[in-house]
Design a protein around this motif. Sequence first.
Motif, mmCIF file in Angstrom:
data_model
loop_
_atom_site.group_PDB
_atom_site.id
_atom_site.type_symbol
_atom_site.label_atom_id
_atom_site.label_comp_id
_atom_site.label_asym_id
_atom_site.label_seq_id
_atom_site.Cartn_x
_atom_site.Cartn_y
_atom_site.Cartn_z
ATOM 1 N N ALA A 264 47.891 30.811 43.851
ATOM 2 C CA ALA A 264 47.532 29.477 43.360
ATOM 3 C C ALA A 264 47.845 29.290 41.878
ATOM 4 O O ALA A 264 48.269 28.214 41.462
ATOM 5 C CB ALA A 264 46.052 29.212 43.604
ATOM 6 N N ALA A 265 47.639 30.327 41.077
ATOM 7 C CA ALA A 265 47.701 30.170 39.621
ATOM 8 C C ALA A 265 48.995 30.660 38.984
ATOM 9 O O ALA A 265 49.234 30.393 37.814
ATOM 10 C CB ALA A 265 46.520 30.897 38.977
ATOM 11 N N THR A 266 49.815 31.382 39.734
ATOM 12 C CA THR A 266 51.037 31.935 39.140
ATOM 13 C C THR A 266 52.242 31.493 39.964
ATOM 14 O O THR A 266 52.107 30.769 40.945
ATOM 15 C CB THR A 266 50.978 33.481 39.096
ATOM 16 N N ILE A 267 53.410 31.988 39.570
ATOM 17 C CA ILE A 267 54.621 31.654 40.323
ATOM 18 C C ILE A 267 54.786 32.547 41.549
ATOM 19 O O ILE A 267 55.758 32.427 42.272
ATOM 20 C CB ILE A 267 55.885 31.757 39.433
ATOM 21 N N SER A 268 53.829 33.438 41.802
ATOM 22 C CA SER A 268 53.914 34.390 42.914
ATOM 23 C C SER A 268 53.494 33.747 44.228
ATOM 24 O O SER A 268 52.551 34.178 44.885
ATOM 25 C CB SER A 268 53.030 35.608 42.617
ATOM 26 N N LEU A 269 54.200 32.706 44.632
ATOM 27 C CA LEU A 269 53.843 31.959 45.837
ATOM 28 C C LEU A 269 54.007 32.784 47.107
ATOM 29 O O LEU A 269 53.321 32.550 48.094
ATOM 30 C CB LEU A 269 54.692 30.687 45.941
ATOM 31 N N ASP A 270 54.917 33.749 47.077
ATOM 32 C CA ASP A 270 55.169 34.565 48.257
ATOM 33 C C ASP A 270 54.463 35.920 48.199
ATOM 34 O O ASP A 270 54.792 36.820 48.963
ATOM 35 C CB ASP A 270 56.676 34.782 48.434
ATOM 36 N N TYR A 271 53.490 36.071 47.302
ATOM 37 C CA TYR A 271 52.775 37.341 47.179
ATOM 38 C C TYR A 271 51.688 37.424 48.241
ATOM 39 O O TYR A 271 50.822 36.560 48.338
ATOM 40 C CB TYR A 271 52.164 37.475 45.783
ATOM 41 N N TYR A 272 51.754 38.461 49.047
ATOM 42 C CA TYR A 272 50.752 38.679 50.088
ATOM 43 C C TYR A 272 50.055 40.025 49.923
ATOM 44 O O TYR A 272 49.414 40.497 50.853
ATOM 45 C CB TYR A 272 51.394 38.573 51.469
ATOM 46 N N GLY A 273 50.190 40.635 48.763
ATOM 47 C CA GLY A 273 49.549 41.917 48.496
ATOM 48 C C GLY A 273 50.538 43.065 48.546
ATOM 49 O O GLY A 273 51.685 42.921 48.965
ATOM 50 N N ASP A 274 50.064 44.213 48.104
ATOM 51 C CA ASP A 274 50.885 45.422 48.051
ATOM 52 C C ASP A 274 50.833 46.172 49.371
ATOM 53 O O ASP A 274 49.833 46.120 50.084
ATOM 54 C CB ASP A 274 50.357 46.380 46.979
ATOM 55 N N SER A 275 51.894 46.935 49.633
ATOM 56 C CA SER A 275 51.802 47.935 50.695
ATOM 57 C C SER A 275 50.915 49.059 50.152
ATOM 58 O O SER A 275 50.717 49.187 48.939
ATOM 59 C CB SER A 275 53.187 48.481 51.053
ATOM 60 N N ILE A 276 50.376 49.864 51.036
ATOM 61 C CA ILE A 276 49.554 50.998 50.587
ATOM 62 C C ILE A 276 50.398 51.934 49.741
ATOM 63 O O ILE A 276 49.937 52.426 48.703
ATOM 64 C CB ILE A 276 48.914 51.722 51.789
ATOM 65 N N LEU A 277 51.639 52.173 50.132
ATOM 66 C CA LEU A 277 52.538 53.029 49.350
ATOM 67 C C LEU A 277 52.665 52.507 47.921
ATOM 68 O O LEU A 277 52.509 53.264 46.961
ATOM 69 C CB LEU A 277 53.916 53.100 50.009
ATOM 70 N N ASN A 278 52.950 51.215 47.763
ATOM 71 C CA ASN A 278 53.117 50.645 46.433
ATOM 72 C C ASN A 278 51.821 50.741 45.635
ATOM 73 O O ASN A 278 51.831 51.086 44.449
ATOM 74 C CB ASN A 278 53.585 49.202 46.521
ATOM 75 N N SER A 279 50.711 50.458 46.266
ATOM 76 C CA SER A 279 49.423 50.498 45.589
ATOM 77 C C SER A 279 49.094 51.911 45.103
ATOM 78 O O SER A 279 48.653 52.104 43.966
ATOM 79 C CB SER A 279 48.333 49.990 46.536
ATOM 80 N N VAL A 280 49.331 52.895 45.950
ATOM 81 C CA VAL A 280 49.079 54.290 45.560
ATOM 82 C C VAL A 280 50.032 54.705 44.448
ATOM 83 O O VAL A 280 49.630 55.381 43.490
ATOM 84 C CB VAL A 280 49.179 55.228 46.787
ATOM 85 N N MET A 281 51.284 54.286 44.542
ATOM 86 C CA MET A 281 52.230 54.612 43.475
ATOM 87 C C MET A 281 51.837 53.930 42.168
ATOM 88 O O MET A 281 52.006 54.511 41.092
ATOM 89 C CB MET A 281 53.658 54.241 43.882
ATOM 90 N N ASP A 282 51.284 52.716 42.235
ATOM 91 C CA ASP A 282 50.769 52.066 41.022
ATOM 92 C C ASP A 282 49.713 52.946 40.367
ATOM 93 O O ASP A 282 49.690 53.123 39.143
ATOM 94 C CB ASP A 282 50.170 50.694 41.350
ATOM 95 N N THR A 283 48.828 53.517 41.183
ATOM 96 C CA THR A 283 47.773 54.390 40.657
ATOM 97 C C THR A 283 48.374 55.668 40.083
ATOM 98 O O THR A 283 47.946 56.137 39.021
ATOM 99 C CB THR A 283 46.749 54.701 41.764
ATOM 100 N N ILE A 284 49.372 56.218 40.749
ATOM 101 C CA ILE A 284 50.022 57.432 40.239
ATOM 102 C C ILE A 284 50.762 57.143 38.930
ATOM 103 O O ILE A 284 50.700 57.939 37.988
ATOM 104 C CB ILE A 284 50.957 58.035 41.315
ATOM 105 N N PHE A 285 51.443 55.989 38.846
ATOM 106 C CA PHE A 285 52.104 55.636 37.588
ATOM 107 C C PHE A 285 51.082 55.435 36.474
ATOM 108 O O PHE A 285 51.344 55.772 35.323
ATOM 109 C CB PHE A 285 53.000 54.411 37.761
ATOM 110 N N MET A 286 49.905 54.907 36.808
ATOM 111 C CA MET A 286 48.848 54.802 35.802
ATOM 112 C C MET A 286 48.484 56.195 35.301
ATOM 113 O O MET A 286 48.348 56.426 34.105
ATOM 114 C CB MET A 286 47.607 54.114 36.405
ATOM 115 N N ALA A 287 48.333 57.147 36.229
ATOM 116 C CA ALA A 287 47.984 58.515 35.851
ATOM 117 C C ALA A 287 49.067 59.135 34.965
ATOM 118 O O ALA A 287 48.758 59.848 33.995
ATOM 119 C CB ALA A 287 47.750 59.371 37.087
#
Length: 196
Positions: free
Chosen positions: A119-142
């Motif tokens: 609703a608030a950004t240009i990410s009109l086609d965003y439906y969330g992350d895959s579990i793989l992407n989400s876990v990799m986001d956490t690993i990249f944070m680490a």
Amino acid sequence: MTALVPAENRSPQTALWLAACAGVLILQILIEYGMGRTPICECGYIKLFEPVANGPGNSQHMADWYTPSHIIHGFLFYGLAHLVLRRKPLAAKLLLALVIESGWEILENSPIIIDRYRAATISLDYYGDSILNSVMDTIFMALGFLLAWRAPVAVTVAIAIAFELFTGWLIRDNLTLNVLMLVYPLEAVKAWQGGL
């Protein structure tokens, strides 16, 4: 990961902290699976890097143009952990960072935040992350956390600024704009991000 822990901080207690870190990551996976998140991209394959920021593969593969934002999370969470857990071992500080990042990843993939992004950004086609992407986001944070632990503060700040400028220029989005548009969306920023 134990090899990254300074010798003076290696102890049975450190092993417990590291086991708790692994537990947080496993819990993130289980919760996201229970939420109905897809394990990998619905396309059926895994890419190391998804180069199209606004395409259907974004947030579905191992890394994408939002990966630098998660590395910056690691920088910020290292600073926070260093302030609030000053006398604790590195592994305890990492646990705090993982709890925060995993919590965000779970919240980010909930309907309330997905709908807010759409609703608030240009990410009109965003439906969330895959579990793989989400876990990799956490690993990249680490990884960002460990880089901040080892690098001089000036280097860490310079890398964060470079990441923000580069992704802002390349995809018209970065951590700063992402937070701004999630919390206080501005039509002028949304128009600029949409190329208008």
